[in-house]
Design a protein around this motif. Structure first.
Motif, PDB file in Angstrom:
ATOM      1  N   LEU A   4      -3.907  -0.306 -14.833  1.00  0.00           N
ATOM      2  CA  LEU A   4      -3.655  -0.199 -13.394  1.00  0.00           C
ATOM      3  C   LEU A   4      -3.380  -1.576 -12.802  1.00  0.00           C
ATOM      4  N   PRO A   5      -2.355  -1.679 -11.967  1.00  0.00           N
ATOM      5  CA  PRO A   5      -2.065  -2.978 -11.351  1.00  0.00           C
ATOM      6  C   PRO A   5      -3.079  -3.329 -10.259  1.00  0.00           C
ATOM      7  N   LEU A   6      -3.451  -4.583 -10.228  1.00  0.00           N
ATOM      8  CA  LEU A   6      -4.433  -5.078  -9.273  1.00  0.00           C
ATOM      9  C   LEU A   6      -3.999  -4.802  -7.832  1.00  0.00           C
ATOM     10  N   ALA A   7      -2.747  -5.062  -7.519  1.00  0.00           N
ATOM     11  CA  ALA A   7      -2.259  -4.883  -6.146  1.00  0.00           C
ATOM     12  C   ALA A   7      -2.382  -3.431  -5.684  1.00  0.00           C
ATOM     13  N   ALA A   8      -2.115  -2.493  -6.577  1.00  0.00           N
ATOM     14  CA  ALA A   8      -2.209  -1.077  -6.207  1.00  0.00           C
ATOM     15  C   ALA A   8      -3.651  -0.692  -5.890  1.00  0.00           C
ATOM     16  N   VAL A   9      -4.588  -1.204  -6.673  1.00  0.00           N
ATOM     17  CA  VAL A   9      -5.999  -0.889  -6.437  1.00  0.00           C
ATOM     18  C   VAL A   9      -6.485  -1.560  -5.159  1.00  0.00           C
ATOM     19  N   GLU A  10      -6.018  -2.765  -4.901  1.00  0.00           N
ATOM     20  CA  GLU A  10      -6.367  -3.423  -3.634  1.00  0.00           C
ATOM     21  C   GLU A  10      -5.867  -2.589  -2.457  1.00  0.00           C
ATOM     22  N   ARG A  11      -4.667  -2.029  -2.561  1.00  0.00           N
ATOM     23  CA  ARG A  11      -4.131  -1.162  -1.493  1.00  0.00           C
ATOM     24  C   ARG A  11      -4.996   0.077  -1.313  1.00  0.00           C
ATOM     25  N   ILE A  12      -5.446   0.657  -2.411  1.00  0.00           N
ATOM     26  CA  ILE A  12      -6.316   1.838  -2.323  1.00  0.00           C
ATOM     27  C   ILE A  12      -7.568   1.500  -1.524  1.00  0.00           C
ATOM     28  N   ILE A  13      -8.170   0.367  -1.831  1.00  0.00           N
ATOM     29  CA  ILE A  13      -9.392  -0.043  -1.126  1.00  0.00           C
ATOM     30  C   ILE A  13      -9.095  -0.300   0.348  1.00  0.00           C
ATOM     31  N   ARG A  14      -7.992  -0.978   0.642  1.00  0.00           N
ATOM     32  CA  ARG A  14      -7.633  -1.228   2.050  1.00  0.00           C
ATOM     33  C   ARG A  14      -7.328   0.073   2.780  1.00  0.00           C
ATOM     34  N   ASN A  15      -6.638   1.003   2.118  1.00  0.00           N
ATOM     35  CA  ASN A  15      -6.337   2.296   2.737  1.00  0.00           C
ATOM     36  C   ASN A  15      -7.603   3.104   3.013  1.00  0.00           C
ATOM     37  N   ALA A  16      -8.657   2.812   2.267  1.00  0.00           N
ATOM     38  CA  ALA A  16      -9.936   3.492   2.468  1.00  0.00           C
ATOM     39  C   ALA A  16     -10.770   2.819   3.554  1.00  0.00           C
ATOM     40  N   GLY A  17     -10.248   1.729   4.121  1.00  0.00           N
ATOM     41  CA  GLY A  17     -10.939   1.090   5.233  1.00  0.00           C
ATOM     42  C   GLY A  17     -11.376  -0.341   4.997  1.00  0.00           C
ATOM     43  N   GLY A  18     -11.211  -0.847   3.794  1.00  0.00           N
ATOM     44  CA  GLY A  18     -11.578  -2.234   3.526  1.00  0.00           C
ATOM     45  C   GLY A  18     -10.566  -3.183   4.151  1.00  0.00           C
ATOM     46  N   GLN A  19     -11.029  -4.094   4.974  1.00  0.00           N
ATOM     47  CA  GLN A  19     -10.112  -5.033   5.625  1.00  0.00           C
ATOM     48  C   GLN A  19      -9.690  -6.139   4.674  1.00  0.00           C
ATOM     49  N   ARG A  20     -10.641  -6.639   3.899  1.00  0.00           N
ATOM     50  CA  ARG A  20     -10.354  -7.666   2.898  1.00  0.00           C
ATOM     51  C   ARG A  20     -10.961  -7.198   1.582  1.00  0.00           C
ATOM     52  N   VAL A  21     -10.315  -7.555   0.483  1.00  0.00           N
ATOM     53  CA  VAL A  21     -10.755  -7.085  -0.829  1.00  0.00           C
ATOM     54  C   VAL A  21     -10.831  -8.275  -1.771  1.00  0.00           C
ATOM     55  N   SER A  22     -11.992  -8.482  -2.367  1.00  0.00           N
ATOM     56  CA  SER A  22     -12.101  -9.558  -3.354  1.00  0.00           C
ATOM     57  C   SER A  22     -11.450  -9.090  -4.652  1.00  0.00           C
ATOM     58  N   GLU A  23     -10.956 -10.051  -5.395  1.00  0.00           N
ATOM     59  CA  GLU A  23     -10.323  -9.725  -6.674  1.00  0.00           C
ATOM     60  C   GLU A  23     -11.321  -9.059  -7.616  1.00  0.00           C
ATOM     61  N   THR A  24     -12.566  -9.518  -7.587  1.00  0.00           N
ATOM     62  CA  THR A  24     -13.565  -8.929  -8.484  1.00  0.00           C
ATOM     63  C   THR A  24     -13.888  -7.486  -8.100  1.00  0.00           C
TER      64      THR A  24
END
Length: 66
Positions: A4-24
């Protein structure tokens, strides 16, 4: 290396309400999603085989998640 690409998972987290997402955080979610995805895929493959098919269908995936 994850599937899974990192950017896609970061988008999932942001779409769920996370404003900022750490790489870890994204990396941890990738690991969890891939583990669960492999479990579901394995169960779906067993269901397809039990039904006498080589092709895993959407209904196998749905049944495997229940």
């Amino acid at each position: 290396m994850s599937e899974l690409p990192l950017a896609a998972v970061e988008r999932i987290i942001r779409n769920a309400g996370g404003q900022r997402v750490s790489e870890t955080a994204a990396e941890e979610l990738i690991e969890i999603l891939e583990e669960r995805g492999e479990e579901i895929a394995s169960e779906a493959a067993e269901l397809a085989e039990h039904a006498g098919r080589k092709t895993v269908r959407d209904e196998d995936i749905r049944m495997a998640t229940r």
